[in-house]
Scaffold this active site. Sequence first.
Site, PDB file in Angstrom:
ATOM      1  N   HIS A 193     -18.997  36.571  -6.824  1.00 18.30           N
ATOM      2  CA  HIS A 193     -18.553  35.274  -6.038  1.00 18.30           C
ATOM      3  C   HIS A 193     -19.903  34.698  -5.481  1.00 18.30           C
ATOM      4  O   HIS A 193     -20.235  34.174  -4.390  1.00 18.30           O
ATOM      5  CB  HIS A 193     -17.680  35.186  -5.028  1.00 18.30           C
ATOM      6  CG  HIS A 193     -16.983  34.080  -4.365  1.00 18.30           C
ATOM      7  ND1 HIS A 193     -15.437  34.003  -3.948  1.00 18.30           N
ATOM      8  CD2 HIS A 193     -17.413  32.608  -4.710  1.00 18.30           C
ATOM      9  CE1 HIS A 193     -15.584  32.518  -3.757  1.00 18.30           C
ATOM     10  NE2 HIS A 193     -16.449  31.701  -3.962  1.00 18.30           N
ATOM     11  N   ARG A 197     -11.018  30.301  -9.121  1.00 17.66           N
ATOM     12  CA  ARG A 197     -10.445  31.123  -7.938  1.00 17.66           C
ATOM     13  C   ARG A 197      -9.702  32.024  -8.660  1.00 17.66           C
ATOM     14  O   ARG A 197      -9.115  32.191  -9.733  1.00 17.66           O
ATOM     15  CB  ARG A 197      -9.355  30.406  -7.198  1.00 17.66           C
ATOM     16  CG  ARG A 197     -10.113  29.681  -6.142  1.00 17.66           C
ATOM     17  CD  ARG A 197     -10.830  30.565  -5.060  1.00 17.66           C
ATOM     18  NE  ARG A 197     -11.497  29.818  -3.736  1.00 17.66           N
ATOM     19  CZ  ARG A 197     -12.739  29.390  -3.814  1.00 17.66           C
ATOM     20  NH1 ARG A 197     -13.671  29.747  -4.783  1.00 17.66           N
ATOM     21  NH2 ARG A 197     -13.241  28.910  -2.898  1.00 17.66           N
TER      22      ARG A 197
HETATM   23  P1  NAP Z   1     -12.026  19.108  -6.849  1.00 17.43           P
HETATM   24  O1  NAP Z   1     -13.123  17.949  -6.946  1.00 17.43           O
HETATM   25  O2  NAP Z   1     -10.967  19.098  -5.769  1.00 17.43           O
HETATM   26  O3  NAP Z   1     -11.434  19.233  -8.277  1.00 17.43           O
HETATM   27  C1  NAP Z   1     -10.232  20.005  -8.693  1.00 17.43           C
HETATM   28  C2  NAP Z   1      -9.591  19.551  -9.960  1.00 17.43           C
HETATM   29  O4  NAP Z   1      -8.767  20.362 -10.404  1.00 17.43           O
HETATM   30  C3  NAP Z   1      -9.371  18.105 -10.093  1.00 17.43           C
HETATM   31  O5  NAP Z   1      -9.770  17.682 -11.499  1.00 17.43           O
HETATM   32  C4  NAP Z   1      -7.869  18.197 -10.011  1.00 17.43           C
HETATM   33  O6  NAP Z   1      -7.208  17.252 -10.586  1.00 17.43           O
HETATM   34  C5  NAP Z   1      -7.578  19.532 -10.798  1.00 17.43           C
HETATM   35  N1  NAP Z   1      -6.184  20.046 -10.188  1.00 17.43           N
HETATM   36  C6  NAP Z   1      -5.966  20.422  -9.225  1.00 17.43           C
HETATM   37  N2  NAP Z   1      -4.442  20.855  -9.203  1.00 17.43           N
HETATM   38  C7  NAP Z   1      -4.158  20.790 -10.585  1.00 17.43           C
HETATM   39  C8  NAP Z   1      -3.144  21.010 -11.285  1.00 17.43           C
HETATM   40  N3  NAP Z   1      -1.982  21.409 -10.645  1.00 17.43           N
HETATM   41  N4  NAP Z   1      -3.047  20.722 -12.583  1.00 17.43           N
HETATM   42  C9  NAP Z   1      -3.951  20.183 -13.248  1.00 17.43           C
HETATM   43  N5  NAP Z   1      -5.256  19.940 -12.479  1.00 17.43           N
HETATM   44  C10 NAP Z   1      -5.195  20.023 -11.221  1.00 17.43           C
HETATM   45  O7  NAP Z   1     -12.571  20.605  -6.649  1.00 17.43           O
HETATM   46  P2  NAP Z   1     -14.187  20.999  -7.306  1.00 17.43           P
HETATM   47  O8  NAP Z   1     -15.142  20.833  -6.123  1.00 17.43           O
HETATM   48  O9  NAP Z   1     -14.440  20.591  -8.287  1.00 17.43           O
HETATM   49  O10 NAP Z   1     -14.102  22.894  -7.160  1.00 17.43           O
HETATM   50  C11 NAP Z   1     -13.174  23.223  -7.957  1.00 17.43           C
HETATM   51  C12 NAP Z   1     -12.914  24.327  -7.499  1.00 17.43           C
HETATM   52  O11 NAP Z   1     -14.187  25.414  -7.818  1.00 17.43           O
HETATM   53  C13 NAP Z   1     -12.780  24.736  -6.193  1.00 17.43           C
HETATM   54  O12 NAP Z   1     -11.416  24.369  -5.779  1.00 17.43           O
HETATM   55  C14 NAP Z   1     -13.023  26.054  -5.639  1.00 17.43           C
HETATM   56  O13 NAP Z   1     -11.954  26.918  -5.857  1.00 17.43           O
HETATM   57  C15 NAP Z   1     -13.915  26.637  -6.676  1.00 17.43           C
HETATM   58  N6  NAP Z   1     -15.370  26.724  -6.332  1.00 17.43           N
HETATM   59  C16 NAP Z   1     -15.898  28.077  -6.556  1.00 17.43           C
HETATM   60  C17 NAP Z   1     -17.322  28.306  -6.276  1.00 17.43           C
HETATM   61  C18 NAP Z   1     -17.848  29.664  -6.626  1.00 17.43           C
HETATM   62  O14 NAP Z   1     -18.997  29.983  -6.013  1.00 17.43           O
HETATM   63  N7  NAP Z   1     -17.306  30.555  -7.383  1.00 17.43           N
HETATM   64  C19 NAP Z   1     -18.108  27.425  -5.399  1.00 17.43           C
HETATM   65  C20 NAP Z   1     -17.407  26.278  -5.400  1.00 17.43           C
HETATM   66  C21 NAP Z   1     -16.217  25.833  -5.580  1.00 17.43           C
HETATM   67  P3  NAP Z   1      -7.421  15.690 -10.042  1.00 17.43           P
HETATM   68  O15 NAP Z   1      -8.723  15.164 -10.780  1.00 17.43           O
HETATM   69  O16 NAP Z   1      -6.144  15.059 -10.753  1.00 17.43           O
HETATM   70  O17 NAP Z   1      -7.081  15.722  -8.648  1.00 17.43           O
END
Ligand code: NAP
Length: 313
Positions: free
Chosen positions: A276, A228
């Site tokens: 994006h 993000r």
């Molecule tokens: P997710 O499963 O919720 O994983 C988020 C990760 O971030 C988890 O490992 C979480 O830790 C960690 N995290 C959150 N807050 C944190 C903090 N304060 N300090 C350290 N680690 C932290 O999300 P995901 O499905 O992998 O997706 C990740 C992000 O990718 C999404 O939130 C979205 O913003 C982005 N995204 C972008 C696109 C694009 O097209 N560009 C598409 C899809 C997603 P824990 O494991 O301990 O909970």
Amino acid sequence: MSDATQILFAAGPKRWPTYAPLLRQALEDADIFYDLRPDIDDEDVEYIIYTPDSDVTDFTRFPKLRAVLNLWAGVESIIGNPTLNVPLTRMVDDAGLTQGMVEWVTGHVLRHHLGMDAHIVNPDHIWQPVAAPLSRARPVTILGLGALGQACGSALTALDFPVTGWSRSAKDVPGLTCLSGPQGLNEALQSAQILVLLLPNTPATENIVNSKTLALLPRGAVVINPGRGPLINDADLISALDSGQLSHATLDVFRTEPLPSDHPFWQHPKITVTPHIASETRPETAVHVIVDNIQRSLAGAPLRHLVDKTAGY
Ligand code: NAP
């Protein structure tokens, strides 16, 4: 009013023609509709399939609402909605979304690892016989070890990159060095020749890439951000590129999207902007995630991929 479960598809008119047949086939007994029809009262709606670009912003209109199912992985623009007082789920485990992100991240990591640009854009026809080191000599760090971070980490590990991942809670992912906490972040950054951001946008992650954290990276590191936009302090990123602390940044997400045409990122010679497109929710696979959750809710089972409103993701 019929006894069928009433499901509002509040995820934009453009998506409706694709999703309608898939949802109706999977949930034969439900009444699924786009926007509110005159014969459906707000008070009958039990589930809302949602995207944050929806016109629906006041959830108090739906007194029987049982859950909002977000079609996107990111929930930052809905999580603070004070009218949303029912469980919110987000898109996780959409096989298409995950695979798309693995392909995008792997492609951009390989571009920088192999130094492809020097050969693709070479107007003076300079013979540059410098081979890249093998991937085992190119440490990659991924901030965020969720569904996407883990899948990307495993794909890069399979290509022999040494991968370190950092997350809020401690993790154990085969093949990856997993770190957590503030000290873990420092350690994760210090080795990162390529840094990939796959964190959600929350108060705790905003500006996590700033002058201090950028200074911990090895000189000449690359930042790749499909997470993000607010994860990065824009001015600090540009300073690090200008000073040579970073050699390149590939950015897919921004504080303002579309990225304004006069934004300095567009002009910067060491920044690649992608609009994006790292990965999107794929209807054919995402429908399974949504339908599974609605069926679980109807059966009284706990919802999957619930958003923790306190943590912000
Ligand atoms: P997710 O499963 O919720 O994983 C988020 C990760 O971030 C988890 O490992 C979480 O830790 C960690 N995290 C959150 N807050 C944190 C903090 N304060 N300090 C350290 N680690 C932290 O999300 P995901 O499905 O992998 O997706 C990740 C992000 O990718 C999404 O939130 C979205 O913003 C982005 N995204 C972008 C696109 C694009 O097209 N560009 C598409 C899809 C997603 P824990 O494991 O301990 O909970």
